[in-house]
Design an enzyme around this catalytic site. Sequence first.
Site, PDB file in Angstrom:
ATOM      1  CE  LYS A 194       7.462  -3.172 -11.415  1.00  0.00           C
ATOM      2  NZ  LYS A 194       6.874  -1.898 -10.922  1.00  0.00           N
TER       3      LYS A 194
ATOM      4  NE  ARG B 186       8.036   1.880   1.089  1.00  0.00           N
ATOM      5  CZ  ARG B 186       7.893   0.562   1.171  1.00  0.00           C
ATOM      6  NH1 ARG B 186       7.090   0.044   2.081  1.00  0.00           N
ATOM      7  NH2 ARG B 186       8.554  -0.235   0.351  1.00  0.00           N
TER       8      ARG B 186
END
Length: 240
Positions: free
Chosen positions: A63, A216
Site C-alpha cells: 500500500k 483468518r
Amino acid sequence: MHEARPIIALDFANKAAITKFLAHFPNGESLYLKVGMELFYQEGPDIVHYLKKQGHDIFLDLKLHDIPNTVKSAMIGLAKLGVNMTNVHAAGGIEMMQAAKEGLNIGAKDAEQVPKLIAVTQLTSTSEAQMQKEQRIPGKLIDSVVSYAQNAHAAKLDGVVCSALEANLIHQATNQQFICLTPGIRPANSQVGDQKRVVTPKKAQELTANMIVVGRPITQADDPYQAYLQIKNEWNGEVK
C-alpha cells in the site's frame, strides 16, 4: 479453464510461521499468497524469493503512499522481486499512481511480466461514519470508493482493492476487466473480526468481484487446507 484461486493472506510475523502453515498444503500445489506489511517488514525480500521458489504467486500488499518520485523509485525495486501484483493507496492521487506504474514498467523490463498494479480505495475496516468524521470526507462511502476507482482507472492501473459490495458500481464506472480485488471475505457462520464490509465467497462472486483475499478463515482454521478448498469451491460456484 483453470479454477480461480482465492488469495491467502499470510498474516504471520516470520518465515517460521509461514513454513508451519504451508505444511498443511500438498507439495507442489501452487497457491496465490498475499505478503503484507507485517511479514515483509520482518523478513524483507527474502520471503518473496522463498515463496516464489516454491511455485507460488505473490500479491505484495504494501500500500505505497508517498510523493510520486519516491513511489516510482520504490516500485522499480519491487518489480525486480518478480511478484505478480502489488498496490498503492488511491488517495495518493493520479500522478502518484502513474509514477508507480512507470516504476513497475522500468523495474520489470527484464522480467517475464510486469506486475499488476491495483489501488486501495477505502479500507474494508473503514465505516462510512469513520470516513465522514475522521477523514472529513462528506457524503456516502460508496461515492468515495467509486471516485478513487475512477482515478485509478484514469491512471491506467489494473484495478482496485474494495469491498465486494462496491464491485458492481466500480465496474459500471470503469469496465468489467478492471480488477475488483475484495478482502473482507468470510464464509457463513464465521467471525467478522475487525472488518466492517464483509461478504461470503459466493456472494462476492455474485457481486462481480474479480479476485478475493481470505486470511483468518484459512490461516486460523483447524484444517487450513480443507478451509481453503471450501472457500475455493464456493468462489468457483461449486457449492450451492
